[in-house]
Design an enzyme around this catalytic site. Structure first.
Site, PDB file in Angstrom:
ATOM      1  N   CYS A 160      79.612  -6.717  81.097  1.00 50.73           N
ATOM      2  CA  CYS A 160      78.350  -6.278  81.703  1.00 50.73           C
ATOM      3  C   CYS A 160      78.517  -4.883  82.311  1.00 50.73           C
ATOM      4  O   CYS A 160      79.516  -4.591  82.955  1.00 50.73           O
ATOM      5  CB  CYS A 160      77.935  -7.284  82.791  1.00 50.73           C
ATOM      6  SG  CYS A 160      76.443  -6.803  83.674  1.00 50.73           S
ATOM      7  N   CYS A 208      76.688  -3.573  84.682  1.00 50.47           N
ATOM      8  CA  CYS A 208      75.962  -3.403  85.953  1.00 50.47           C
ATOM      9  C   CYS A 208      76.921  -2.992  87.074  1.00 50.47           C
ATOM     10  O   CYS A 208      78.147  -3.142  86.974  1.00 50.47           O
ATOM     11  CB  CYS A 208      75.229  -4.708  86.307  1.00 50.47           C
ATOM     12  SG  CYS A 208      76.206  -5.886  87.254  1.00 50.47           S
ATOM     13  N   ASP A 259      41.840 -15.470  87.494  1.00 55.30           N
ATOM     14  CA  ASP A 259      41.790 -16.680  86.662  1.00 55.30           C
ATOM     15  C   ASP A 259      42.197 -17.899  87.479  1.00 55.30           C
ATOM     16  O   ASP A 259      42.693 -17.780  88.593  1.00 55.30           O
ATOM     17  CB  ASP A 259      42.763 -16.529  85.483  1.00 55.30           C
ATOM     18  CG  ASP A 259      44.213 -16.454  85.959  1.00 55.30           C
ATOM     19  OD1 ASP A 259      44.440 -15.878  87.046  1.00 55.30           O
ATOM     20  OD2 ASP A 259      45.107 -16.967  85.261  1.00 55.30           O
ATOM     21  N   HIS A 273      73.074  -7.860  89.334  1.00 51.91           N
ATOM     22  CA  HIS A 273      73.608  -8.367  88.061  1.00 51.91           C
ATOM     23  C   HIS A 273      72.532  -9.107  87.264  1.00 51.91           C
ATOM     24  O   HIS A 273      72.345  -8.869  86.065  1.00 51.91           O
ATOM     25  CB  HIS A 273      74.796  -9.303  88.286  1.00 51.91           C
ATOM     26  CG  HIS A 273      75.167 -10.032  87.024  1.00 51.91           C
ATOM     27  ND1 HIS A 273      75.870  -9.438  85.997  1.00 51.91           N
ATOM     28  CD2 HIS A 273      74.839 -11.282  86.608  1.00 51.91           C
ATOM     29  CE1 HIS A 273      75.981 -10.297  84.995  1.00 51.91           C
ATOM     30  NE2 HIS A 273      75.370 -11.433  85.334  1.00 51.91           N
ATOM     31  N   CYS A 287      79.367  -5.803  88.226  1.00 54.64           N
ATOM     32  CA  CYS A 287      80.460  -6.137  87.305  1.00 54.64           C
ATOM     33  C   CYS A 287      81.426  -4.982  87.096  1.00 54.64           C
ATOM     34  O   CYS A 287      82.590  -5.188  86.785  1.00 54.64           O
ATOM     35  CB  CYS A 287      79.892  -6.589  85.963  1.00 54.64           C
ATOM     36  SG  CYS A 287      78.975  -8.122  86.122  1.00 54.64           S
ATOM     37  N   GLN A 319      43.910 -19.119  79.080  1.00 55.62           N
ATOM     38  CA  GLN A 319      44.266 -20.410  79.675  1.00 55.62           C
ATOM     39  C   GLN A 319      44.119 -21.499  78.603  1.00 55.62           C
ATOM     40  O   GLN A 319      44.424 -21.249  77.445  1.00 55.62           O
ATOM     41  CB  GLN A 319      43.389 -20.687  80.918  1.00 55.62           C
ATOM     42  CG  GLN A 319      43.699 -19.780  82.098  1.00 55.62           C
ATOM     43  CD  GLN A 319      45.079 -19.998  82.710  1.00 55.62           C
ATOM     44  OE1 GLN A 319      45.737 -21.015  82.450  1.00 55.62           O
ATOM     45  NE2 GLN A 319      45.550 -19.042  83.498  1.00 55.62           N
ATOM     46  N   ASP A 321      49.558  -8.929  89.641  1.00 55.23           N
ATOM     47  CA  ASP A 321      48.924 -10.190  89.293  1.00 55.23           C
ATOM     48  C   ASP A 321      47.706 -10.342  90.206  1.00 55.23           C
ATOM     49  O   ASP A 321      47.670  -9.800  91.306  1.00 55.23           O
ATOM     50  CB  ASP A 321      49.904 -11.352  89.488  1.00 55.23           C
ATOM     51  CG  ASP A 321      49.401 -12.608  88.773  1.00 55.23           C
ATOM     52  OD1 ASP A 321      50.124 -13.607  88.765  1.00 55.23           O
ATOM     53  OD2 ASP A 321      48.278 -12.576  88.227  1.00 55.23           O
ATOM     54  N   SER A 322      46.714 -11.094  89.730  1.00 53.98           N
ATOM     55  CA  SER A 322      45.380 -11.052  90.357  1.00 53.98           C
ATOM     56  C   SER A 322      45.231 -11.991  91.541  1.00 53.98           C
ATOM     57  O   SER A 322      44.236 -11.945  92.244  1.00 53.98           O
ATOM     58  CB  SER A 322      44.337 -11.470  89.314  1.00 53.98           C
ATOM     59  OG  SER A 322      44.735 -12.731  88.772  1.00 53.98           O
ATOM     60  N   GLY A 323      46.209 -12.872  91.753  1.00 55.65           N
ATOM     61  CA  GLY A 323      46.044 -13.815  92.847  1.00 55.65           C
ATOM     62  C   GLY A 323      45.694 -15.197  92.342  1.00 55.65           C
ATOM     63  O   GLY A 323      45.812 -16.177  93.072  1.00 55.65           O
ATOM     64  N   GLY A 324      45.271 -15.301  91.101  1.00 54.66           N
ATOM     65  CA  GLY A 324      44.879 -16.595  90.543  1.00 54.66           C
ATOM     66  C   GLY A 324      45.971 -17.622  90.732  1.00 54.66           C
ATOM     67  O   GLY A 324      45.772 -18.701  91.279  1.00 54.66           O
ATOM     68  N   ASP A 367      57.579 -11.642  82.962  1.00 51.79           N
ATOM     69  CA  ASP A 367      57.975 -11.483  84.363  1.00 51.79           C
ATOM     70  C   ASP A 367      58.462 -12.841  84.843  1.00 51.79           C
ATOM     71  O   ASP A 367      57.984 -13.870  84.357  1.00 51.79           O
ATOM     72  CB  ASP A 367      56.785 -11.037  85.231  1.00 51.79           C
ATOM     73  CG  ASP A 367      56.007 -12.245  85.729  1.00 51.79           C
ATOM     74  OD1 ASP A 367      55.102 -12.697  84.995  1.00 51.79           O
ATOM     75  OD2 ASP A 367      56.326 -12.755  86.826  1.00 51.79           O
TER      76      ASP A 367
HETATM   77  N1  LIG Z   1      53.249 -19.163  85.127  1.00 52.02           N
HETATM   78  C1  LIG Z   1      52.300 -18.296  85.600  1.00 52.02           C
HETATM   79  C2  LIG Z   1      52.696 -17.205  86.400  1.00 52.02           C
HETATM   80  C3  LIG Z   1      51.744 -16.309  86.880  1.00 52.02           C
HETATM   81  C4  LIG Z   1      50.377 -16.500  86.580  1.00 52.02           C
HETATM   82  N2  LIG Z   1      49.433 -15.641  87.074  1.00 52.02           N
HETATM   83  C5  LIG Z   1      48.123 -15.856  86.796  1.00 52.02           C
HETATM   84  N3  LIG Z   1      47.189 -14.992  87.300  1.00 52.02           N
HETATM   85  N4  LIG Z   1      47.696 -16.891  86.021  1.00 52.02           N
HETATM   86  C6  LIG Z   1      48.591 -17.764  85.518  1.00 52.02           C
HETATM   87  O1  LIG Z   1      48.139 -18.778  84.770  1.00 52.02           O
HETATM   88  C7  LIG Z   1      49.979 -17.606  85.776  1.00 52.02           C
HETATM   89  C8  LIG Z   1      50.953 -18.503  85.283  1.00 52.02           C
HETATM   90 ZN   LIG Z   2      76.778  -7.585  85.764  1.00 53.15          ZN
END
Ligand SMILES: Nc1ccc2nc(N)nc(O)c2c1
Ligand SMILES: [Zn+2]
Length: 378
Positions: A313, A315, A156, A344, A318, A198, A102-105, A275
């Site tokens: 499960c 895993c 972003d 798990h 379990c 966005q 992820d870019s840090g935004g 994610d």
């Molecule tokens: N809910 C999220 C989670 C991660 C995100 N990462 C970036 N770069 N931008 C967002 O709007 C995100 C939203």
């Molecule tokens: Zn499990």
């Protein structure tokens, strides 16, 4: 089932296998330098170059394909040049599957206590040592090229919720300009750069953002600014407005989502990648995910419960340990307890996406969704 529609393109190419039923659900395959991966997929989050409490070998065993790491954290510590000198993030953390950074935004806006956003970028205070830091599209892309992930994200602004229409409009337009700057700064071949849609919770801004980014032609698209506290129906409405505008032959990645009920709804709208820190985070306070909802294995009710968390499960937790044992470890603050609940929860979500993929391939996704939602209490 509908016809196969696939076109092989370089890197993060999306080969749509089967589109089914009257939903937008689809099963695809994502081509990256570290392998070809099945979608829909859940990506375990390894914020600081480790998925907390589990090893790369365990991640491989449970079927993880692509894992996430965060540029914001690694930029502050240990530094992305250091990771580059170590041979890149795959070598550094001994993970030979796919990596997405992820870019840090998002992290700047959710972690940096003090922040000022200008056209140039975002100034913030490090949550580690309080030092003044600055991220821009150019800096974020350079950092991600140093890390060497297979898929990187444009810089972003994740618009907070709620936000005034005017602010959401200006911020979204700036994110599109930042996406263009991210694209220009991205010079590393063998790496796919995804844009991030966005638009806040405004249908028209979501459509403008998606259309503008699609015209800039990225190999894949993240959907950002969701799972930020809005009601779930609002998130689904934004998906309904956004996903159909994104190219069918490119991957769609819903960022920061989520719980199984959100995953099955988002897959129905045509999302391929997810994610979320939720499974690993709740595991650390003793909550296990099951198809009927959450099971707080730390509760006294399980003190003498010698069954596994979930009898069906597959895993490691379990297959070998009881609720009573895991509860004992958690009460005793034994690290192994956290490891078992984490294993798990990750296995549960990875297996859940596999089950959704199978249902799509067998053209029974809509009934799979019905059955799941009937049993799962939110
Ligand atoms: N809910 C999220 C989670 C991660 C995100 N990462 C970036 N770069 N931008 C967002 O709007 C995100 C939203
Ligand atoms: Zn499990």
């Amino acid at each position: 089932t509908c016809a196969f529609a696939g076109q092989k393109k370089v890197l993060a190419a999306y080969e749509e296998a089967v589109k089914c039923g009257y939903s937008g659900a689809r099963a695809g395959r994502l081509h990256t330098p570290h392998g070809v991966f099945d979608t829909p997929m859940f990506m375990p989050v390894g914020t600081q170059a480790t998925v907390k409490a589990v090893s790369p070998r365990e991640l491989k065993e449970m079927g993880a394909q692509i894992i996430l790491s965060n540029t914001y954290h690694l930029y502050l510590r240990p530094g992305t040049e250091l990771v580059a000198e170590a041979g890149g993030l795959h070598r550094f953390m001994d993970w030979d599957g796919g990596i997405l950074t992820d870019s840090g935004g998002f992290q700047v806006f959710s972690l940096g206590p003090l922040r000022k956003i200008t056209e140039e970028g975002a100034a913030f205070r490090s949550h580690i040592d309080g030092s003044t830091q600055f991220l821009s599209p150019e800096i974020a892309i350079k950092a991600q090229m140093n890390l060497g992930a297979d898929i990187i994200m444009a810089f972003d602004e994740c618009i907070p919720y709620p936000a005034e229409y005017q602010y959401a409009k200006l911020s979204t337009e700036r994110t599109t300009r930042w996406a263009e700057r991210s694209q220009k700064a991205h010079t590393r071949s063998g790496q796919a750069l995804f844009a991030i849609v966005q638009g806040g919770m405004y249908q028209d801004l979501r459509r403008v953002s998606a259309n503008d980014l699609v015209s800039l032609d990225f190999p894949g698209y993240g959907i950002g600014g969701l799972s930020v506290g809005e009601p779930k129906p609002v998130m689904y409405e934004m998906l309904e407005q956004t996903v159909p505008l994104l190219p069918e032959n490119k991957p769609r990645y819903l960022m920061g989502v989520g719980t199984p009920d959100c995953l099955v709804e988002a897959v129905r709208y045509g999302i391929d990648m997810f994610d979320c820190v939720f499974p690993t985070r709740v595991a650390r306070n003793g909550t296990a995910m099951t198809k009927s909802g959450r099971l707080v294995v730390k509760n006294a009710a399980y003190a003498k419960d010698f069954l596994p968390i979930d009898e069906n499960c597959g895993c490691y937790a379990c297959q070998n340990f009881s609720r009573a044992y895991i509860r004992h470890l958690l009460k005793a603050d034994e690290i192994f307890g956290l490891r078992l609940t984490t294993i798990h929860n990750l296995y549960f979500l990875l297996d859940f996406t596999k089950k959704m993929r199978q249902a799509i391939l067998e053209d029974r996704f809509l009934s799979f969704r019905e059955e799941f939602l009937a049993q799962y209490c939110k």
